[in-house]
Scaffold this active site. Structure first.
Site, short mmCIF file in Angstrom:
data_model
loop_
_atom_site.label_atom_id
_atom_site.label_comp_id
_atom_site.label_asym_id
_atom_site.label_seq_id
_atom_site.Cartn_x
_atom_site.Cartn_y
_atom_site.Cartn_z
NE ARG A 65 -1.39 13.22 -1.93
CZ ARG A 65 -0.95 14.41 -1.55
NH1 ARG A 65 -0.36 15.20 -2.42
NH2 ARG A 65 -1.08 14.80 -0.30
CB ALA A 66 -5.67 7.38 -1.93
CD GLU B 101 -2.55 5.27 2.88
OE1 GLU B 101 -3.06 4.81 3.91
OE2 GLU B 101 -3.20 5.91 2.04
NE ARG C 178 2.59 13.03 3.67
CZ ARG C 178 2.67 13.48 2.43
NH1 ARG C 178 3.67 14.25 2.08
NH2 ARG C 178 1.76 13.16 1.54
CG HIS D 21 -1.95 1.05 1.26
ND1 HIS D 21 -2.93 1.12 2.23
CD2 HIS D 21 -2.18 2.11 0.45
CE1 HIS D 21 -3.70 2.17 2.02
NE2 HIS D 21 -3.27 2.80 0.95
CE1 TYR E 120 -8.67 8.85 1.98
CE2 TYR E 120 -6.57 8.02 2.74
CZ TYR E 120 -7.30 8.77 1.84
OH TYR E 120 -6.66 9.41 0.82
CG HIS F 43 -1.48 5.91 -2.23
ND1 HIS F 43 -2.24 5.11 -3.05
CD2 HIS F 43 -2.02 5.79 -0.99
CE1 HIS F 43 -3.19 4.52 -2.33
NE2 HIS F 43 -3.08 4.91 -1.07
#
Lengths: 341, 341
Positions: free
Chosen positions: B71-72, B284, B290, B6, B194, B8
């Site tokens: 990118r989701a 992810e 982050r 997972h 999400y 992106h």
């Protein structure tokens, strides 16, 4: 004492549902709404439904007291307009009041609100006041999505809700943030909508400064906080990214999680991750999940067993079962003290 | 091998976002859409963004390979019509393809689909076929809510989606069920939408017989399955109430959870509750969260550490890191074998 802060009158006499179905049919057909006086439920009807169900199971499980509110899925605030919701809320709140009068040692009422999609939440204040003053309600259930799965109300952090919060603060009344029936085919009511509502409400609080405006406002996020404790790292990281204070400071003076998590590993995570002061015992029994877990031989919703088996100190267990509820539900504590408990 | 299923392309060159903003502006203003040829991104641009970001961190963390998709949050299927989504999906898929060509040891592409609200999902098949045949895509990301938080598509169990499933089955291509940007003010994209999407998708599968119709269809529920593992008892109980088979039989031949859960207790619960064969390593990374966890000094999304620290057997760890991904993503396994891995 063992205080279950999350019980609904899911077993109310059939006459209640029959009356509601008449009301809904009248709304749909545009015909005359049924009169409240058409609904007749005797004290014996109530006694029977409680004694055979909630009270029997409370005794089996050793729960002393349940904070008891109208059935969540039946709140269905999307039905009709404010008048329809008002009548329905008044009836349901009276039912829970009567339960608490008939079984004063075992039940204390919490009120549903006559919310209606697109209607100012301030319109709920008279019913809220009535339930506190006349019925001794110790909490309310607040539906963040009165449209039932369409989520077209502003987030809980919006000023839209502030008049209601002012009243909650005035009465020191906690609000359990609890959605109702889903009318959206995407969301199974108890399998998706409830948990999504919990996660959504928590994140609305996180992504705002609501509790700076209302430092004494108290929200209970039911169903163990939805996805939140399992993703506590994610939420801590999101708070950091959003430049919010640490969650302890930002939310945990105001946000509490109940223990409606129906297996041991879930409760173990909850009690490990969330500070004990923020956990309130609850089962929502005779609710969404009524079966017996074939792996354990006990009811899925027999959450007391999981708390008993969790690796926590006796003092923590006392807080979860009683201490925290007395602190968060100050009117419950006052009520119990008046009863000499 | 450590396979992150997972990832992106969240760090794509700024020119990509600039082009998209032009496209969105043209949609909003009804002016001429930008040409694809206006977008110029060199191999060096791509190399730079990958080497300085994903690849650097993969090396730091010891990840060998990432299944890499657009990118989701930028999929934003709600923007414009099918044509707009098609152009955008083609561009984004090509970007991930180019990453995989430039770094064949480290990235394998997964495709986004040109979904558009209210449009038949069968329209996505040509792009899906193109990505498999020309780019070697090993999976797709399927958005159960292309409207972006309004949830007005039918549930995943509806025949609406079946043409797409037939194609997925034909190619033995797994679908990660991943929503995109929320346009609904109630839902914070990464903090609510999400996770809600994950929980909702799982419950849509549970409350249906989808996998009786498609016994080889494979769904990955990302973000550790949303609220699902934490509420595994609830879902087992709901399956029982809905008279479905045990979840192992009903869903777990087809549904897999990734490990995007950003703290140790969450991963401990996941690996305790969900059968190891149903867990796929993922981070992810450079995604929703982050930052560095002040409690550990490591990135919240450094999920490999949590798997390493989980109390599981080495064989279980191998399955999570590599074995399960090779089984679930059969085209990835074939690709790796062609590479001699």
């Amino acid at each position: 004492m063992i205080i279950d802060c999350h019980g609904h009158y899911t077993t109310a006499p059939k006459a209640l549902e029959a009356w509601r179905l008449k009301q809904i049919a009248a709304v749909n057909d545009g015909t005359t709404l049924p009169l409240v006086s058409e609904l007749r439920i005797s004290d014996d009807d109530i006694r029977e439904t409680i004694e055979a169900n909630q009270l029997r199971m409370m005794r089996e499980r050793g729960h002393d007291l349940t904070v008891f509110s109208p059935r969540a899925i039946f709140m269905a605030h999307h039905v009709g307009d404010f008048g329809v919701s008002s009548t329905w809320a008044a009836i349901c709140n009276e039912m829970c009041h009567r339960v608490s009068q008939l079984f004063p040692d075992n039940f204390v009422p919490a009120a549903m609100l006559p919310q209606s999609p697109g209607v100012d939440p301030a319109t709920c204040i008279p019913e809220l006041e009535r339930c506190v003053r006349e019925y001794g309600a110790v909490a309310v259930n607040l539906n963040p999505d009165p449209a039932g799965g369409f989520w077209n109300s502003p987030p809980l952090s919006d000023r839209h809700w502030y008049p209601l919060y002012e009243k909650l603060v005035e009465y020191d009344l906690p609000a359990m943030i609890h959605v109702s029936q889903s009318c959206n085919a995407c969301f199974h009511t108890t399998g998706a909508h409830y948990l999504n509502g919990d996660t959504t409400a928590f994140m609305q609080c996180l992504d705002s400064d609501l509790f700076r405006d209302f430092p004494t406002l108290k929200f209970i996020i039911p169903h163990g906080g939805g996805a939140v404790p399992y993703h506590w790292g994610r939420f801590r990281g999101l708070a950091q990214a959003l430049k919010k204070p640490l969650l302890e400071e930002h939310l945990l003076n105001n946000v509490f999680f109940d223990t409606c998590v129906y297996h041991q590993p879930g409760i173990d995570l909850l009690t490990k991750v969330i500070p004990i002061d923020n956990i309130l015992f609850a089962s929502e029994m005779i609710g969404a999940v009524r079966g017996i877990d074939p792996d354990t031989g006990y009811h899925f919703d027999d959450t007391r067993r999981y708390i008993n088996a969790a690796e926590i100190e006796p003092e923590a267990r006392f807080k979860i079962f009683e201490g925290n509820a007395r602190r968060v539900y100050s009117r419950l504590d006052a009520h119990l003290k008046r009863q000499g408990r």
